[in-house]
Design an enzyme around this catalytic site. Structure first.
Site, mmCIF file in Angstrom:
data_model
loop_
_atom_site.group_PDB
_atom_site.id
_atom_site.type_symbol
_atom_site.label_atom_id
_atom_site.label_comp_id
_atom_site.label_asym_id
_atom_site.label_seq_id
_atom_site.Cartn_x
_atom_site.Cartn_y
_atom_site.Cartn_z
ATOM 1 N N ASP A 151 2.861 -8.292 1.827
ATOM 2 C CA ASP A 151 3.634 -8.655 0.650
ATOM 3 C C ASP A 151 2.744 -8.633 -0.589
ATOM 4 O OD1 ASP A 151 6.069 -9.948 -0.617
ATOM 5 O OD2 ASP A 151 4.586 -11.529 -0.966
ATOM 6 N N GLU A 172 3.078 -3.302 0.294
ATOM 7 C CA GLU A 172 3.968 -3.362 -0.867
ATOM 8 C C GLU A 172 3.031 -3.246 -2.065
ATOM 9 O OE1 GLU A 172 7.634 -6.118 -2.509
ATOM 10 O OE2 GLU A 172 5.780 -7.134 -1.912
#
Length: 708
Positions: A358, A395
């Site tokens: 993330d 990401e």
């Protein structure tokens, strides 16, 4: 009264309850390994804290114990910046925590507060008492009874029965992003109440995943997080707020004993591997649930704030590149080691197959927030031999504007391709100027990744993810509807590139519903057949809706849960998705085609682009139709794909086939047709006469011809 003067149990150098069998005087212990390590005759504890003036180890009988045994660590228990002690007689399952003494001086980046019970950053297990209170950890209350506690874990006690990570090729991977609780929590899941929303519940639903045909589940965060870290009385449902990087989330276990979550998670991994399904964890190494200056002190802040977090020039304030109040200092040597130790643990001891990071671009920032050309932690992960063969997905952006899609560091990383999402959405809502960008995304986004000379699977292709509209809502809403998040609809992305097909929200108008269903099939088809590693979201195959909420991070209810009744309600889309996901291997006359999937053939054998007429692609801004052909072995196998985002049917020329192919094409997919004609088994594809095909409005067609 200062924060360090809050009343607390008296400190003793040896445990109070010496009468417990096998519980003897603590010994000095060792500085390595960090955390709690089970040895044949007891447990060794080791904690890093550079600026602490003293440390106490608290041992609990149960999670709400208010009179723990307290072991004081003095100068004999300190080696450099490591505090350590060996306690004979302890075993796996023991609950513990720390009080760390030192100056409360936020201006110097020091937040020591001995009234706070702190988790061990290396604890492999965490228990949450029934009276847990986030507010208590923010206020000046003593948290010994209300705080989460660490659990001593012995990873070697589990019998893996020969299980190992699967190491599936990325070219054969199809990722299904899902939430552990949301997948089985709905009352209509058919599961007993005590296992709904748990790792055990997911095990029971593995046959559904096998039938769907996906090869990997990407689990939203399963590290222990703070469920009370939500807005205005709502919860933290998604879990992007970790407080431990080693412990599975206690609430996801149907077992309530301290060691239950660890074993039940491994049961799930083993069962998924037996079914041929990999396990990828969504990991959050960019921030923690301690938040900003007004957040709770539960672990890292109270142990060594200066090491664990990126601080502003005013060291009382936290840098906020994550958008959640704090930013983990990932390139500090101590934090780097923790991140690597965590990843190795989940691979070696928990057998996971990969990680999705993330806001991974935060890991490229230094201790002052600057972007590093060669970020040490990313190269550590890239080059670690334990992680070789493990799927690493980034990401590749952060909440402060750093965007590294196409330029993320390293050779082994795959990247969430946010531009694939945006450009495919634009194309199917007939956006002006989208056809060129769409075509590049279909062929692996060479515009983005071509300079790196890497495989197409560097691009993780997705149209939907947990963050944003579901597939159903993408074709049903023009605007987000997040009012239930209690933030006055200010949260969530405003740039959704969605189209409601003529009416906002649910409708019983047959024409609009038919168009929405077709658009859903279009998006799934492009996602699964484009070059790259495809991913779609739990429930997209049955049009799961969040009622227009594009940021349901705090909605632990039917808004977010998988509604199992949708399998029947949208049986046509479910059937379409299953057939498409299979991406059946081909059986051509040429040995080169044997065992190849359609996407592998396209990757290997692209011949050219076309428009309505052969060899005349229309790249103008107002073009809404493009076709692609691939040919293997001089006509032994041909594939022709037509993407029509125009709102009227179009007659499209088809390439001539070789004589040995019978001069005819076969239709595998036509999303404008009703089920079961919309997609067939590969070998059952009907013949299409002639060399012109009428493509329905807003549809995708896939044809093939194969030599005899």
């Amino acid at each position: 009264m200062s924060r360090t003067d809050v009343a607390k149990p008296s400190i003793i150098e040896t445990p109070l309850h010496l009468e417990r069998p096998g519980f003897m005087r603590p010994e000095t212990g060792q500085s390595h390994p960090l955390g709690a390590t089970v040895l044949p005759d007891g447990v060794n504890f080791s904690l890093y804290s550079r600026d602490a003036s003293g440390v106490e180890l608290l041992l609990f009988k149960h999670e709400e114990d208010i009179q723990p045994d307290s072991v004081t660590l003095n100068w004999r228990n300190r080696t450099y910046h490591y505090w350590h002690v060996f306690v004979p007689g302890l075993k796996a399952g023991q609950l513990y925590g720390y009080r760390v003494h030192g100056p409360f001086d936020p201006a110097a980046g020091r937040w020591f507060d001995s009234s706070r019970l702190l988790l061990d950053p290396y604890s492999r297990g965490v228990v949450v008492p029934g009276n847990y209170s986030r507010e208590a950890a923010i206020s000046k209350m003593d948290t010994v009874a209300t705080a989460m506690k660490s659990v001593v874990v012995d990873p070697g006690l589990y019998d893996w029965q020969g299980d190992t990570p699967l190491c599936r090729s990325t070219s054969r991977s199809i990722i299904y992003e899902m939430h552990v609780k949301g997948f089985t929590c709905h009352p209509n899941s058919g599961l007993d109440a005590e296992i709904r929303g748990t790792f055990r519940g997911l095990i029971e639903k593995i046959p559904y995943l096998q039938d769907l045909g996906i090869t990997a589940v990407e689990l939203l965060p399963i590290f222990q997080f703070d469920p009370q870290d939500g807005p205005k009385g709502l919860v933290n449902y998604w879990g992007y707020s970790p407080i431990s990087f080693f412990a599975p989330h206690q609430a996801y276990s149907s077992r309530k004993d301290p060691l239950g979550p660890i074993d039940e998670f491994r049961d799930m991994v083993k069962a998924l591997h037996t079914a041929g399904i990999e396990v990828i964890l969504d990991v959050v190494f960019n921030h923690t649930s301690e938040g900003g200056e007004g957040g709770p002190t539960a672990c890292f802040r109270g142990i060594d704030n200066n090491a664990y977090y990126i601080l502003e020039a005013n060291r009382a304030c936290y840098a906020n590149y994550s958008g959640t109040g704090n930013t983990l200092n990932a390139n500090h040597p101590i934090v780097r080691r923790m991140i690597l130790d965590s990843l190795r643990y989940w691979v070696q001891e928990m057998h996971v197959d990969g990680f999705r990071f993330d806001l991974a671009s935060i890991l490229s920032r230094g201790s002052a927030g600057q972007v590093l050309a060669q970020p040490p932690v990313l190269w550590d992960i890239e080059s670690d031999p334990v992680l070789a063969g493990t799927k690493l997905i980034a990401e590749a952006w952060d909440a402060a504007g750093l965007y590294q899609v196409g330029s993320f560091i390293g050779d082994s990383w795959k990247e969430w391709n946010g531009r694939f999402r945006d450009d495919v959405r634009d194309f199917f809502r007939s956006e002006v100027g989208s056809v060129r960008r769409f075509a590049d995304r279909v062929l692996g986004s060479s515009e983005i990744y071509g300079h790196e000379n890497r495989e197409a699977e560097q691009s993780v292709n997705f149209v939907t993810s947990h963050d944003g509209f579901t597939l159903n809502d993408l074709v049903s809403y023009n605007q987000k509807h997040n009012e239930n998040n209690r933030e006055e609809n200010r949260d969530g992305a405003n740039d959704n590139r969605s189209w409601n097909c003529g009416l906002e929200g649910p409708t019983d108008q047959a024409g609009i519903e038919e168009l929405r269903n077709r658009q859903a099939k279009n998006f799934l088809t492009v996602t699964l057949l484009s070059l790259g590693m495809p991913m779609f979201v739990m429930g997209d195959e049955v049009r799961r809706t969040q009622l227009g909420n594009n940021n349901a991070y705090c909605q632990d209810n039917e808004v977010s849960w998988f509604d199992w009744s949708l399998i029947q309600k949208h049986a046509d889309l479910h059937r379409f998705a299953k057939t498409l996901v299979s991406r059946e291997t081909l059986r051509g006359t040429d040995p080169e085609t044997q065992g190849m999937s359609l996407t592998e053939i396209i990757k290997k054998c692209v011949k050219g682009w076309h428009g309505i007429r052969l060899n005349e692609p229309d790249w103008s801004d107002h073009s809404h139709c493009i076709a692609l052909s691939a040919e293997l072995s001089k006509g032994a196998l041909r594939v022709h794909l037509i993407f029509n985002a125009y709102w009227e049917p179009l007659d499209v020329e088809l390439p001539a086939t070789e004589a040995e192919c019978g001069d005819q094409w076969r239709r595998w997919i036509d999303t404008s047709l009703q089920s079961p004609e919309d997609i067939t088994k590969w070998q059952d594809a009907p013949l299409i006469p002639g060399f012109t095909y009428q493509v329905g409005p807003r549809s995708v067609v896939v044809l093939w011809a194969i030599g005899k």
